[in-house]
Every structure is written in C-alpha cells, then in structure tokens.
Design an enzyme around this catalytic site. Structure first.
Site, PDB file in Angstrom:
ATOM      1  N   LYS A  22       0.801  -1.216   0.000  1.00  0.00           N
ATOM      2  CA  LYS A  22       0.000   0.000   0.000  1.00  0.00           C
ATOM      3  C   LYS A  22       0.837   1.271   0.000  1.00  0.00           C
ATOM      4  CE  LYS A  22      -4.007  -1.982   2.393  1.00  0.00           C
ATOM      5  NZ  LYS A  22      -5.033  -1.624   1.399  1.00  0.00           N
ATOM      6  N   ASN A  51     -11.511  -8.569   2.957  1.00  0.00           N
ATOM      7  CA  ASN A  51     -10.864  -7.437   3.629  1.00  0.00           C
ATOM      8  C   ASN A  51     -11.816  -6.256   3.713  1.00  0.00           C
ATOM      9  OD1 ASN A  51      -9.787  -4.768   2.233  1.00  0.00           O
ATOM     10  ND2 ASN A  51      -9.908  -6.334   0.613  1.00  0.00           N
ATOM     11  N   PHE A  95      -8.621   1.649   3.041  1.00  0.00           N
ATOM     12  CA  PHE A  95      -7.584   2.568   2.539  1.00  0.00           C
ATOM     13  C   PHE A  95      -6.629   3.012   3.651  1.00  0.00           C
ATOM     14  CE2 PHE A  95      -9.987   4.440  -1.413  1.00  0.00           C
ATOM     15  CZ  PHE A  95      -9.802   3.244  -2.084  1.00  0.00           C
ATOM     16  N   SER A 109     -13.439   0.317  -4.531  1.00  0.00           N
ATOM     17  CA  SER A 109     -13.285  -0.354  -3.243  1.00  0.00           C
ATOM     18  C   SER A 109     -14.616  -0.314  -2.499  1.00  0.00           C
ATOM     19  CB  SER A 109     -12.216   0.337  -2.393  1.00  0.00           C
ATOM     20  OG  SER A 109     -12.256  -0.160  -1.064  1.00  0.00           O
ATOM     21  N   ASN A 169     -14.936  -0.586   0.680  1.00  0.00           N
ATOM     22  CA  ASN A 169     -14.666  -0.368   2.099  1.00  0.00           C
ATOM     23  C   ASN A 169     -14.570   1.099   2.511  1.00  0.00           C
ATOM     24  OD1 ASN A 169     -14.513  -3.186   2.595  1.00  0.00           O
ATOM     25  ND2 ASN A 169     -12.487  -3.188   1.650  1.00  0.00           N
ATOM     26  N   THR A 170     -14.810   2.024   1.565  1.00  0.00           N
ATOM     27  CA  THR A 170     -14.942   3.439   1.877  1.00  0.00           C
ATOM     28  C   THR A 170     -16.372   3.837   1.546  1.00  0.00           C
ATOM     29  OG1 THR A 170     -12.616   3.931   1.426  1.00  0.00           O
ATOM     30  CG2 THR A 170     -14.165   5.766   1.313  1.00  0.00           C
ATOM     31  N   LYS A 215     -10.232   1.616 -12.269  1.00  0.00           N
ATOM     32  CA  LYS A 215     -10.502   0.295 -11.712  1.00  0.00           C
ATOM     33  C   LYS A 215     -11.958   0.217 -11.285  1.00  0.00           C
ATOM     34  CE  LYS A 215      -8.587  -3.234  -8.649  1.00  0.00           C
ATOM     35  NZ  LYS A 215      -7.427  -3.605  -7.808  1.00  0.00           N
ATOM     36  N   ASN A 240     -12.246  -5.096  -9.113  1.00  0.00           N
ATOM     37  CA  ASN A 240     -11.938  -5.042  -7.692  1.00  0.00           C
ATOM     38  C   ASN A 240     -12.610  -6.219  -6.959  1.00  0.00           C
ATOM     39  OD1 ASN A 240     -11.123  -3.924  -5.121  1.00  0.00           O
ATOM     40  ND2 ASN A 240     -11.193  -1.897  -6.061  1.00  0.00           N
ATOM     41  N   THR A 241     -12.618  -6.160  -5.633  1.00  0.00           N
ATOM     42  CA  THR A 241     -13.267  -7.195  -4.830  1.00  0.00           C
ATOM     43  C   THR A 241     -14.790  -7.086  -4.928  1.00  0.00           C
ATOM     44  OG1 THR A 241     -13.211  -5.783  -2.867  1.00  0.00           O
ATOM     45  CG2 THR A 241     -11.344  -7.273  -3.200  1.00  0.00           C
TER      46      THR A 241
END
Length: 342
Positions: free
Chosen positions: A61, A106, A110, A168, A170-171, A203, A232-233
């Site tokens: 990262k 996960n 970030f 992502s 997760n944000t 992405k 992405n995931t």
C-alpha cells in the site's frame, strides 16, 4: 520471500502476516529473477512490459517493498491505494483468510501513510521496473474528485501509470463515483490534471451490470482514460463458500471471484471493441486462468490473493504456462492472443 515462507505466514494472523511479508520483501537480499521469455514482452497503453503478469494493488500500500517485489518476476507492480492524507483505516480485525475457499475478505479502508511518504518511496524505487500508483480518496474528504487530482499531481513523474480506484467497497459512498454524472465530473477533472505521458486507468467493481459497464466504457473513452482494470473485490457471497468467516463484511477476493470478474471482463471487452486496453484481475490463480482472461480480452493480468495460497512461485508458473500456450496456439506475441477466445 519463498513459497515456504508463504506457507509459514499462513499460520500467522492475517494482518500480522501481511506486515511481516512487506518487511521481508523490503529487507531480504532476494536473488535477481531469470530473464523473461521474449514471447511474453508486450505493450499496454504505451507501457513496455517484460511480461503481462502484474501485481494488483493492496499488497504494498505504501511503496515500501518495491526492491523485493522487483525480484519476484512481475512485469509490473501496482502500489496503493494511497490517499492524500494518512489514515488508519477501519477497526481491526479487518482482514480474513477463508482458507477452505482459497479466498480473502478485507475491509481495510484505505489504510496508508499518505501521499508524501508514498512519493518519497517512489523517488527511491528501482528504475528498471514498471510501477503504478493506485489512487484513492480519504474517507472524510468533502471533495473526492479533488483527492484523486491531488494524487495525480503529486505523483506525476514518479509512477509509470496511475489507477483511479473508485471501486473499493470499504470506503462508504466511494462506489457511487461509478454513476455517470459523478464519473463525468471525476474523469473530467482527472483529464485536466494530467501533465505527462503516464497512462491513467480506471478500476471498476465486478458487481456492475452489463449496462453499467457499457456506460463506464463510454465515459472512459470520452475522457481519454487509457484503460480499465477489471475488477476489484466483490460484495457478493457465493453460495459455494464453505468458511465460517464468509459472513464477515468487506470485499471478497480469491478463487470465488473468478467467474464474476471474468464475466465483467467479457462485458467490458464487448463494450470497448478493442478501443480500450483491459487489465484483468480477480480470482487468477494459474496459467490457465491468465490465459482465459487474455483470450477474453485482457492485454495483461494482475494477481494478489492467489499469492497468499500459492506463494511467490506462482508468478514464474503463470509465465511458463503462458509462454507454452502462446507457442502451442501459434502466436508470436501476447497481443496477438488478446480477444481470440471471444
């Protein structure tokens, strides 16, 4: 870091193992990898790659381990996601191995050291490798598009390419940037901020509908984005998951993502009709997986989660397999094989 080391790291709590792996890659005197088979050399959006097997963002990262990563045989390495300001990310635990499924969940959020530390490390990076900077936005920022512009400007001349990561899970609210109005605003401002020849990729998430992917392709073309990274995931939880950790919140990666990511790639390849280079990521764990993505429309591929289960020897294994398949099918370059399975 050896494949034996990867086995030992799987016995350690996941985030601790991740930090140990980064430390090892940053400090151990790893041998130089053998030269790549010339048939693997390829060009993607102007990037001259010794082979099409890249490292996806998320492992390094902060750009701490580039010296070690340069010895693992990747054709290119993507670091980040990096945000303008340092941030701690989400509360721990936030990284989970689903070993029975050869998968990872996960919800890191970030976590990174910020742009200034990232830029300093890129200044000291090995110059013989292709390095990408994956750009993110701070969780509490009021203007997310401005964060991507800051990243692009601060790292200009330091990274060989940039990835605008709007996928992502997760944000909170980040994936809303994949809507057309928000995407036009973001990509328009990114286009204005570009100051060098480095390509900019976008992405995207694997959970998008075919119509949404078509829209994103058209927006990317309209704003001169150089390619898409797919994908992405996922927030999906396939019914096939066996692990008791399957219910953890966050993005799922690894083997269960393979079919979803491949389908997203097929939709992107159909929509782009060769007008936009595609880089495939998600569930790639073998040469056969990599070959399927190339035949489906990818000019290059990236791995990450599979390295946790297969070890760093996976990179050389995929390259050997790809070289053998190219010759067996009568191709002289990787680019000749792109989209031939569609």
């Amino acid at each position: 870091m050896s494949d034996i080391g990867a086995v030992l790291l799987r016995q350690v709590e996941p985030e601790t193992a991740h930090r140990l792996a980064i430390r090892a890659l940053a400090t151990l005197p790893l041998p130089k990898p053998p030269a790549d088979d010339p048939i693997l050399r390829t060009t993607v959006a102007g990037l001259d790659l010794p082979n099409p097997v890249g490292l996806a963002a998320g492992l390094d990262k902060n750009g701490e381990a580039l010296r070690g990563l340069s010895r693992l045989g990747f054709g290119f390495v993507e670091c980040g996601s990096v945000t303008p300001l340092p941030q701690a990310g989400n509360p721990k635990p936030r990284l989970f191995r689903l070993s029975e499924d050869r998968a990872i969940i996960n919800r890191m959020g970030f976590n990174n050291d910020g742009l200034e530390a990232f830029a300093a490390r890129l200044d000291a990076r090995p110059r013989h490798m292709v390095v990408g900077g994956n750009l993110g936005a701070n969780k509490d920022t009021e203007d997310r598009a401005a964060d991507y512009v800051l990243g692009l400007k601060r790292l200009a001349g330091r990274a060989d390419y940039f990835t605008v990561n709007i996928s992502s899970p997760n944000t909170p609210g980040l994936r809303a940037l994949q809507g057309r109005a928000a995407l036009d605003d973001l990509l328009g401002r990114v286009a204005e901020a570009r100051s060098g020849p480095q390509p900019v990729f976008l992405k995207i998430a694997p959970d998008l509908s075919e119509a949404e992917i078509v829209m994103i392709v058209e927006a990317a073309l309209a704003h001169r984005i150089d390619g898409l990274i797919v994908s992405n995931t996922t927030l999906e939880r396939p019914a096939s998951l066996k692990s008791g950790l399957a219910g953890e919140a966050g993005g799922l990666s690894g083997a269960p993502l393979r079919d979803l990511a491949q389908n997203a790639l097929i939709h992107a390849a159909t929509a782009s009709e060769g007008r936009l280079p595609l880089i495939a990521v998600g569930g790639i764990a073998s040469g056969a997986d990599a070959w399927a993505r190339i035949r489906a429309g990818a000019s290059a591929i990236q791995v990450y989660s599979a390295l946790i289960y297969e070890g760093p020897g996976l990179v050389a294994a995929i390259k050997r397999d790809l070289a053998a398949r190219l010759r067996a099918e009568g191709f002289s370059t990787v680019s000749e094989a792109v989209s031939t399975g569609r």
